[in-house]
Design a protein around this motif. Sequence first.
Motif, PDB file in Angstrom:
ATOM      1  N   GLU A 164      19.929 -64.641  41.362  1.00 49.53           N
ATOM      2  CA  GLU A 164      20.668 -62.925  40.891  1.00 49.53           C
ATOM      3  C   GLU A 164      21.029 -63.694  39.880  1.00 49.53           C
ATOM      4  OE1 GLU A 164      22.852 -62.327  44.064  1.00 49.53           O
ATOM      5  OE2 GLU A 164      22.090 -61.542  45.526  1.00 49.53           O
ATOM      6  N   THR A 165      21.041 -64.689  39.192  1.00 49.42           N
ATOM      7  CA  THR A 165      22.280 -64.998  38.250  1.00 49.42           C
ATOM      8  C   THR A 165      21.241 -64.975  36.867  1.00 49.42           C
ATOM      9  OG1 THR A 165      23.534 -66.020  38.925  1.00 49.42           O
ATOM     10  CG2 THR A 165      23.361 -66.523  36.769  1.00 49.42           C
ATOM     11  N   LEU A 166      19.751 -66.009  37.899  1.00 53.10           N
ATOM     12  CA  LEU A 166      18.985 -65.520  36.705  1.00 53.10           C
ATOM     13  C   LEU A 166      17.977 -64.670  36.474  1.00 53.10           C
ATOM     14  CD1 LEU A 166      16.596 -68.956  37.660  1.00 53.10           C
ATOM     15  CD2 LEU A 166      17.805 -68.509  35.437  1.00 53.10           C
ATOM     16  N   LYS A 167      17.508 -63.231  37.024  1.00 54.74           N
ATOM     17  CA  LYS A 167      17.509 -62.088  37.171  1.00 54.74           C
ATOM     18  C   LYS A 167      18.602 -61.453  35.972  1.00 54.74           C
ATOM     19  CE  LYS A 167      16.093 -59.798  40.966  1.00 54.74           C
ATOM     20  NZ  LYS A 167      15.986 -59.196  42.111  1.00 54.74           N
ATOM     21  N   ASP A 168      19.649 -61.660  36.492  1.00 54.96           N
ATOM     22  CA  ASP A 168      20.306 -60.566  35.904  1.00 54.96           C
ATOM     23  C   ASP A 168      20.605 -60.770  34.383  1.00 54.96           C
ATOM     24  OD1 ASP A 168      21.270 -59.373  37.701  1.00 54.96           O
ATOM     25  OD2 ASP A 168      23.069 -60.243  37.999  1.00 54.96           O
ATOM     26  N   GLU A 169      20.357 -62.099  33.913  1.00 53.41           N
ATOM     27  CA  GLU A 169      20.145 -62.634  32.240  1.00 53.41           C
ATOM     28  C   GLU A 169      18.563 -61.925  32.282  1.00 53.41           C
ATOM     29  OE1 GLU A 169      20.268 -66.894  30.040  1.00 53.41           O
ATOM     30  OE2 GLU A 169      20.469 -67.111  31.930  1.00 53.41           O
ATOM     31  N   ALA A 170      17.561 -62.146  32.380  1.00 49.08           N
ATOM     32  CA  ALA A 170      15.635 -61.745  31.800  1.00 49.08           C
ATOM     33  C   ALA A 170      16.188 -60.260  31.720  1.00 49.08           C
ATOM     34  CB  ALA A 170      15.101 -61.966  33.731  1.00 49.08           C
ATOM     35  N   LYS A 171      16.986 -59.446  32.707  1.00 47.62           N
ATOM     36  CA  LYS A 171      16.999 -58.193  32.734  1.00 47.62           C
ATOM     37  C   LYS A 171      17.747 -57.805  31.132  1.00 47.62           C
ATOM     38  CE  LYS A 171      16.589 -56.813  37.185  1.00 47.62           C
ATOM     39  NZ  LYS A 171      17.545 -55.700  38.892  1.00 47.62           N
ATOM     40  N   THR A 172      18.920 -58.614  31.029  1.00 49.19           N
ATOM     41  CA  THR A 172      19.648 -57.288  29.664  1.00 49.19           C
ATOM     42  C   THR A 172      18.322 -58.108  28.461  1.00 49.19           C
ATOM     43  OG1 THR A 172      21.210 -58.309  31.142  1.00 49.19           O
ATOM     44  CG2 THR A 172      21.870 -58.508  28.660  1.00 49.19           C
ATOM     45  N   LYS A 173      18.080 -59.318  28.553  1.00 47.42           N
ATOM     46  CA  LYS A 173      17.510 -60.042  27.359  1.00 47.42           C
ATOM     47  C   LYS A 173      16.213 -58.669  27.600  1.00 47.42           C
ATOM     48  CE  LYS A 173      18.407 -64.749  27.156  1.00 47.42           C
ATOM     49  NZ  LYS A 173      17.997 -66.688  27.601  1.00 47.42           N
ATOM     50  N   ALA A 174      15.769 -58.818  28.375  1.00 47.52           N
ATOM     51  CA  ALA A 174      14.782 -57.628  28.019  1.00 47.52           C
ATOM     52  C   ALA A 174      14.898 -56.324  27.741  1.00 47.52           C
ATOM     53  CB  ALA A 174      13.803 -57.409  29.766  1.00 47.52           C
ATOM     54  N   ARG A 175      16.160 -55.762  28.421  1.00 52.57           N
ATOM     55  CA  ARG A 175      16.583 -54.233  27.335  1.00 52.57           C
ATOM     56  C   ARG A 175      16.981 -54.594  26.108  1.00 52.57           C
ATOM     57  NH1 ARG A 175      19.973 -54.211  32.679  1.00 52.57           N
ATOM     58  NH2 ARG A 175      18.894 -52.918  34.079  1.00 52.57           N
ATOM     59  N   ALA A 176      17.481 -55.574  25.794  1.00 49.01           N
ATOM     60  CA  ALA A 176      17.858 -55.765  24.137  1.00 49.01           C
ATOM     61  C   ALA A 176      16.241 -56.247  23.423  1.00 49.01           C
ATOM     62  CB  ALA A 176      18.739 -57.063  23.953  1.00 49.01           C
ATOM     63  N   TYR A 177      15.031 -56.580  24.282  1.00 48.95           N
ATOM     64  CA  TYR A 177      13.886 -57.068  23.644  1.00 48.95           C
ATOM     65  C   TYR A 177      13.320 -55.616  23.353  1.00 48.95           C
ATOM     66  CZ  TYR A 177       9.284 -59.031  21.945  1.00 48.95           C
ATOM     67  OH  TYR A 177       8.242 -58.885  21.386  1.00 48.95           O
ATOM     68  N   ILE A 178      13.825 -54.550  24.426  1.00 50.20           N
ATOM     69  CA  ILE A 178      12.981 -53.209  24.889  1.00 50.20           C
ATOM     70  C   ILE A 178      13.342 -52.299  23.534  1.00 50.20           C
ATOM     71  CG2 ILE A 178      12.176 -51.153  25.871  1.00 50.20           C
ATOM     72  CD1 ILE A 178      11.812 -53.022  28.286  1.00 50.20           C
ATOM     73  N   GLN A 179      14.536 -52.574  23.401  1.00 50.30           N
ATOM     74  CA  GLN A 179      15.373 -51.702  22.231  1.00 50.30           C
ATOM     75  C   GLN A 179      14.930 -51.351  21.035  1.00 50.30           C
ATOM     76  OE1 GLN A 179      17.547 -49.038  23.502  1.00 50.30           O
ATOM     77  NE2 GLN A 179      17.620 -48.233  21.341  1.00 50.30           N
ATOM     78  N   GLN A 180      15.144 -53.161  20.847  1.00 50.90           N
ATOM     79  CA  GLN A 180      14.554 -53.426  19.689  1.00 50.90           C
ATOM     80  C   GLN A 180      13.749 -53.130  19.092  1.00 50.90           C
ATOM     81  OE1 GLN A 180      15.169 -57.920  18.142  1.00 50.90           O
ATOM     82  NE2 GLN A 180      14.226 -57.543  16.603  1.00 50.90           N
ATOM     83  N   ILE A 181      12.463 -53.557  19.911  1.00 56.16           N
ATOM     84  CA  ILE A 181      11.140 -52.805  19.707  1.00 56.16           C
ATOM     85  C   ILE A 181      11.098 -51.027  19.327  1.00 56.16           C
ATOM     86  CG2 ILE A 181       8.376 -52.843  20.779  1.00 56.16           C
ATOM     87  CD1 ILE A 181       9.340 -55.446  21.762  1.00 56.16           C
ATOM     88  N   ILE A 182      11.194 -50.578  19.989  1.00 56.75           N
ATOM     89  CA  ILE A 182      11.446 -49.103  20.249  1.00 56.75           C
ATOM     90  C   ILE A 182      12.376 -48.671  18.360  1.00 56.75           C
ATOM     91  CG2 ILE A 182      12.754 -47.246  20.538  1.00 56.75           C
ATOM     92  CD1 ILE A 182      11.991 -47.966  23.664  1.00 56.75           C
ATOM     93  N   GLU A 183      13.071 -48.824  18.102  1.00 59.14           N
ATOM     94  CA  GLU A 183      13.878 -49.083  16.950  1.00 59.14           C
ATOM     95  C   GLU A 183      12.967 -49.153  15.995  1.00 59.14           C
ATOM     96  OE1 GLU A 183      17.263 -51.380  17.654  1.00 59.14           O
ATOM     97  OE2 GLU A 183      18.848 -49.393  18.864  1.00 59.14           O
ATOM     98  N   ASP A 184      12.526 -50.211  15.968  1.00 56.48           N
ATOM     99  CA  ASP A 184      11.302 -50.896  14.547  1.00 56.48           C
ATOM    100  C   ASP A 184      10.555 -49.593  15.110  1.00 56.48           C
ATOM    101  OD1 ASP A 184      13.291 -52.837  14.284  1.00 56.48           O
ATOM    102  OD2 ASP A 184      11.939 -54.424  15.543  1.00 56.48           O
ATOM    103  N   ALA A 185       9.844 -49.175  15.548  1.00 57.02           N
ATOM    104  CA  ALA A 185       8.430 -48.332  16.020  1.00 57.02           C
ATOM    105  C   ALA A 185       8.915 -47.095  15.330  1.00 57.02           C
ATOM    106  CB  ALA A 185       8.371 -48.298  17.199  1.00 57.02           C
ATOM    107  N   GLN A 186      10.739 -46.583  15.750  1.00 58.70           N
ATOM    108  CA  GLN A 186      10.852 -45.493  15.542  1.00 58.70           C
ATOM    109  C   GLN A 186      11.064 -45.741  13.969  1.00 58.70           C
ATOM    110  OE1 GLN A 186      14.578 -44.549  17.085  1.00 58.70           O
ATOM    111  NE2 GLN A 186      13.031 -43.673  19.468  1.00 58.70           N
ATOM    112  N   LEU A 187      11.302 -46.448  13.055  1.00 62.52           N
ATOM    113  CA  LEU A 187      11.604 -46.183  11.635  1.00 62.52           C
ATOM    114  C   LEU A 187      10.591 -46.889  10.437  1.00 62.52           C
ATOM    115  CD1 LEU A 187      14.436 -49.527  11.938  1.00 62.52           C
ATOM    116  CD2 LEU A 187      14.797 -46.470  10.814  1.00 62.52           C
ATOM    117  N   THR A 188       9.051 -46.975  11.302  1.00 68.00           N
ATOM    118  CA  THR A 188       8.254 -47.430  10.644  1.00 68.00           C
ATOM    119  C   THR A 188       7.604 -46.988  11.495  1.00 68.00           C
ATOM    120  OG1 THR A 188       7.335 -48.950  12.618  1.00 68.00           O
ATOM    121  CG2 THR A 188       8.746 -49.655  10.887  1.00 68.00           C
ATOM    122  N   ALA A 189       6.805 -45.911  12.807  1.00 68.28           N
ATOM    123  CA  ALA A 189       6.066 -45.503  12.859  1.00 68.28           C
ATOM    124  C   ALA A 189       5.733 -43.849  12.295  1.00 68.28           C
ATOM    125  CB  ALA A 189       6.121 -44.684  14.590  1.00 68.28           C
TER     126      ALA A 189
END
Length: 523
Positions: A164-189
């Motif tokens: 459970e601890t590893l899953k929560d940590e992985a979800k948090t990192k994945a959300r942050a990474y996805i948000q960063q990709i979306i923001e970069d795409a919105q800026l450059t698309a």
Amino acid sequence: METNIVFVLAASFIAGFLARYLLGKKFFSKKHHRLFFEAEQEAHKIIKEAHREAETIRKDKILQAKERFIELKSKHEKETHLREKKITDIEKRIWDKERKLSDEIALYHKKNINLQNQATDYEKQLQILSKKYEEIKNIYSEQVKSLEEISQYSADEAREKLIETLKDEAKTKARAYIQQIIEDAQLTAKAEARKILIQSIQRIGTEQAIENAVSVFNIESDDIKGRIIGREGRNIRTLEQVTGVEIIVDDTPEAILLSCFNPVRREIARLALQKLVADGRIHPARIEEVVSKTEKQIEEEIIDNGKKTMIDLDIHGLRPELVKIVGRMKYRSSYGQNLLQHSREVAHLAGTLAAELGLNAKLAKRAGLLHDIGKVPEAESELPHALLGMRWAEKHGEHPEVCNAIGAHHDEIDMKSLIAPIIQIADAISGARPGARRQNLESYAKRLSDMEGIALSFEGVNKSFAVQAGRELWVLVESEKVDDQRAFQLSQEITDRIQNEMTYPGQVRVTVIRETRAVQIAR
């Protein structure tokens, strides 16, 4: 041969006997004695030659018999030798097989002994491993018990807690990474898309597409106008009936106007007039003949235009039916924009956009060229031109992505590949640029085409032509199927349908033309 020898000997004997008999007669003269002597000498000579020839034949026969004997003997020896060789080979193969079988049996016994020894060794090693495994298992159990006592958690509870601890940590990192990709795409698309579109448009240079419904036919002098009109206007009337083009002869010097919404008909009429004026023979029968030949010439030019377009765009493998449809685009317009030029422009734009995005540029160019083939049907269809074009492309074996792009470029169906939105974008760019299209001409051409279609839907109608900018409809009927009374009824029925089904300015005059011709050929 021996019979001949006997015959010769018998003849010689008889000749000698006769000679002796005649010699004994006293009435023979000396001359007769000399002849008898010569005959006897000749007989002896023949007998001698016969004996010599018989001896030669006998020796030849003996020699031939010896040669035949030697030949038969040699053949027998060869056959005997071959038979002995075959027997020897068979014996050798049998001996080799026996030896190989013996070796395999010995090897099998040897391997069996080795396997038994290995099995004994494996059993010993397995017993040792089993003992080691039990020792390790006991040590692991002791360590788990020690950890459970220290952490106050059982092994299963600790495992679930860690997961459970590893899953929560992985979800948090994945959300942050996805948000960063979306923001970069919105800026450059937007900037990147704008850059690609501008570069593609700048690389495609085309002129403004302006189309009209009138062609000008230039003539050398006004005297030719009278020959084109003919006696009581029969030549110009025949030309209008067989081409469906309205010919306007006014006060314009050295020029005749050809008016028709269909560019193919205008081109046929222009070329036919050009040939008639050059030939000098202008009369109804000649006009019909020249127009028929010109129609075949236009069909050939349509195929040539399709092939040339494929070569220019580096597109290969189109079916002959699609090549013909592409060629017919030259004589069609879309909102005043020449359809072939529009399709070539869309193909170039689509290929450039696909190359910038790293997609298949050749497939995109192919879809761009074919995206509007549904606008040049040989028969009227109720389907939208995008869906009709998609069906034609599927029928003629085009790539599924090309078919989907054709059908989806006006959102009639869902897009299933990245080529489909590229075609839609390229089509919008080509049609939206200033001076590309004129809406009025397209609606005008469609209204006249629908009017002709209503007339052609009646039985017995051979041709129909909308002239005078849609204010008049000529209907040519087959004289064998439609009589004079039916012609009057037909004009009324066509008029009623036009009134009920169409919207048009002013009024429409429907003229049903029926003529009977009697033609014979003098041979």
